[in-house]
Write a protein that holds these residues in place. Structure first.
Motif, short mmCIF file in Angstrom:
data_model
loop_
_atom_site.label_atom_id
_atom_site.label_comp_id
_atom_site.label_asym_id
_atom_site.label_seq_id
_atom_site.Cartn_x
_atom_site.Cartn_y
_atom_site.Cartn_z
N GLY A 112 0.73 -1.12 0.17
CA GLY A 112 -0.07 -0.05 0.03
C GLY A 112 1.08 1.34 -0.13
N ALA A 113 2.23 1.15 -0.30
CA ALA A 113 3.12 2.35 -0.21
C ALA A 113 2.67 3.45 -1.28
N ASP A 114 3.04 4.60 -1.05
CA ASP A 114 2.83 5.51 -2.10
C ASP A 114 4.35 6.27 -2.43
N ILE A 115 4.89 5.57 -3.50
CA ILE A 115 6.17 5.92 -3.85
C ILE A 115 6.16 6.18 -5.34
N ASN A 116 6.86 7.36 -5.93
CA ASN A 116 6.87 7.58 -7.11
C ASN A 116 8.25 8.00 -7.64
N TYR A 117 8.30 7.39 -8.96
CA TYR A 117 9.83 7.78 -9.60
C TYR A 117 9.80 9.36 -9.99
N LEU A 118 11.06 10.03 -9.82
CA LEU A 118 10.85 11.21 -10.14
C LEU A 118 11.96 11.30 -11.36
N ASP A 119 12.55 10.35 -11.91
CA ASP A 119 13.26 10.49 -13.14
C ASP A 119 12.92 9.31 -14.19
N LYS A 120 13.92 8.34 -14.01
CA LYS A 120 13.89 6.92 -14.74
C LYS A 120 13.01 6.14 -14.03
N PRO A 125 15.87 9.13 -8.26
CA PRO A 125 15.53 9.35 -6.95
C PRO A 125 13.89 9.04 -6.74
N LEU A 126 13.50 9.14 -5.73
CA LEU A 126 12.03 8.58 -5.37
C LEU A 126 11.22 9.70 -4.57
N ARG A 127 10.11 9.89 -4.79
CA ARG A 127 9.55 10.80 -4.01
C ARG A 127 8.52 9.74 -3.12
N ILE A 128 8.76 9.67 -1.86
CA ILE A 128 8.02 8.80 -0.81
C ILE A 128 7.00 9.69 0.13
N SER A 129 5.73 9.26 -0.15
CA SER A 129 4.76 9.73 0.69
C SER A 129 4.29 8.79 1.85
N GLY A 130 4.83 9.00 3.10
CA GLY A 130 4.67 8.01 4.21
C GLY A 130 3.44 7.94 4.76
#
Length: 409
Positions: A112-120, A125-130
């Protein structure tokens, strides 16, 4: 900083060295301490990786840069995914942005994690919304890096229903998984590892305050095994602090190096390495290092220095380390005259009696390249480029090397 190591010999007087705490144990315990503040840690690793891990866990910044620290990238991806109401960008060096993380991100998304890739896609890098993770079951390929598995296990007790992890296929790096589970057990978290299923129970109450002592790093002691193997019969070297029943997979060194004529004596928390015989140069060594890939570079250099053929398998994770370690090993050993071939998962070295002199070893931002090649100075003068890269895991390496008799400049 570049270093020249003149052809050296080890002092006849038996030396004693205290090696920094295990990076693997330290980084696991640092994350657990962040989750359970009652934990205290002694003999913490002073490596760059552990300093970066500690700083990242204590940081309140939005952008967390972990540079070359691969373990920190994996563990922190999991950690920040459960930090409710906090958003971070997790990034690293240019090499870190080439190291895949999709397997872990996909597993965390299953929870259920909210993680998005910022580049490739698939890479930092990752954007992680806890957020609160409500699922409790993950299915993962079993042959992936153990760091992905350990990252999930380390946060598992903080999930509402714990974690059921199903590993599909043949599991690699089992000792590192068992290390994680043993540390969880040691602080009071219940786990079970049966066949291809790992279960971690949720921890709903606070853990009792406790102090854990980190064992010294077995990966780091590998370079001293190589030193003793390449030295004269009778050479002895003592190192602390080590356990006979170590959690670290690289502790197989004590068995592996018997082939090279090195015996290991355990007494209290100290090991003494003793070159008891010369290795048989007609030997051909065959080792599956799937459970201890970090010592492959050391073993390959030792075998080359002794003129012994070796075949090392189980090395598929070396291609995604600080550099592609298989290509780097082949390139640098060939400079010395080695006859060597590699595949994506193995290394094959033929015996050779010729070692070229005054070779300059490139280190590729990889601490283990610098330290693995250093013992070759017992056979010939060598140059190590970017020698200070050792600080990633063993900051005082060169001081310790000089203390046992190596002539550095």
């Amino acid at each position: 900083m570049d270093i020249t190591i003149l052809k050296s010999t080890i002092d006849n007087d038996q030396k004693s060295i205290a090696v920094t705490g295990s990076k693997s144990e330290s980084n696991r315990l640092l994350l657990l301490k962040a989750l359970y503040p009652g934990i205290s840690i002694e003999n913490l690793s002073n490596s760059d990786d552990s300093v970066l891990m500690q700083n990242a866990l204590e940081s309140k910044d939005e952008v967390i840069d972990i540079h070359h620290a691969g373990t920190a990238m994996r563990f922190l991806t999991a950690y920040f995914s459960i930090q409710e109401n906090r958003e971070v960008i997790l990034t690293g060096s240019s090499r870190m942005k080439e190291r895949p993380i999709q397997i872990l991100v996909d597993a965390l998304r299953q929870l259920g994690a909210d993680i998005n890739y910022l580049d490739k896609e698939g890479f930092p890098p990752l954007r992680i919304s806890g957020k609160k993770l409500t699922n409790s079951k993950v299915i993962l390929k079993a042959n992936v890096s153990s760091q992905y598995i350990s990252a999930l296990l380390l946060i598992a007790s903080k999930l509402d229903y714990g974690l059921e992890l199903i590993l599909d296929g043949k599991i690699t790096s089992v000792p590192y998984i068992k290390m994680t589970l043993s540390l969880l057990n040691e602080i009071g978290i219940e786990t079970e590892f049966k066949d291809n299923q790992i279960t971690v129970q949720a921890q709903t109450s606070n853990l009792k305050p406790q102090t854990l002592t980190v064992e010294s790093d077995w990966s780091s002691v590998s370079y001293f095994y190589s030193v003793v193997a390449l030295s004269e019969v009778g050479t002895k070297l003592s190192l602390s602090s080590y356990k006979k029943d170590s959690l670290q997979g690289d502790s197989i060194l004590s068995e592996v190096y018997k082939t090279f004529g090195v015996e290991t004596n355990f007494e209290a928390s100290t090991i003494t390495l003793h070159k008891s015989t010369n290795a048989n140069q007609k030997l051909s060594i065959h080792l599956d290092l799937s459970n201890a890939p970090d010592i492959a570079q050391t073993i390959a250099v030792t075998a080359f220095g002794l003129g012994i053929a070796c075949d090392l398998t189980g090395l598929h994770t070396l291609k995604i380390k600080e550099t592609d370690r298989l290509v780097a090993l082949k390139t640098e050993l060939e400079k010395f005259g080695a006859d060597i071939s590699i595949t994506d998962t193995s290394l094959h070295l033929k015996s050779s009696k010729v070692i070229k002199s005054n070779i300059s070893v490139a280190t590729y931002n990889d601490h283990r390249m610098a330290m693995a090649f250093a013992p070759l100075a017992l056979t010939t003068s060598i140059h190590i480029q970017n020698a200070d890269v050792v600080s990633k895991s063993y900051p005082q390496f060169w001081e310790d090397f000089k203390a046992i008799g190596f002539n550095l400049k």
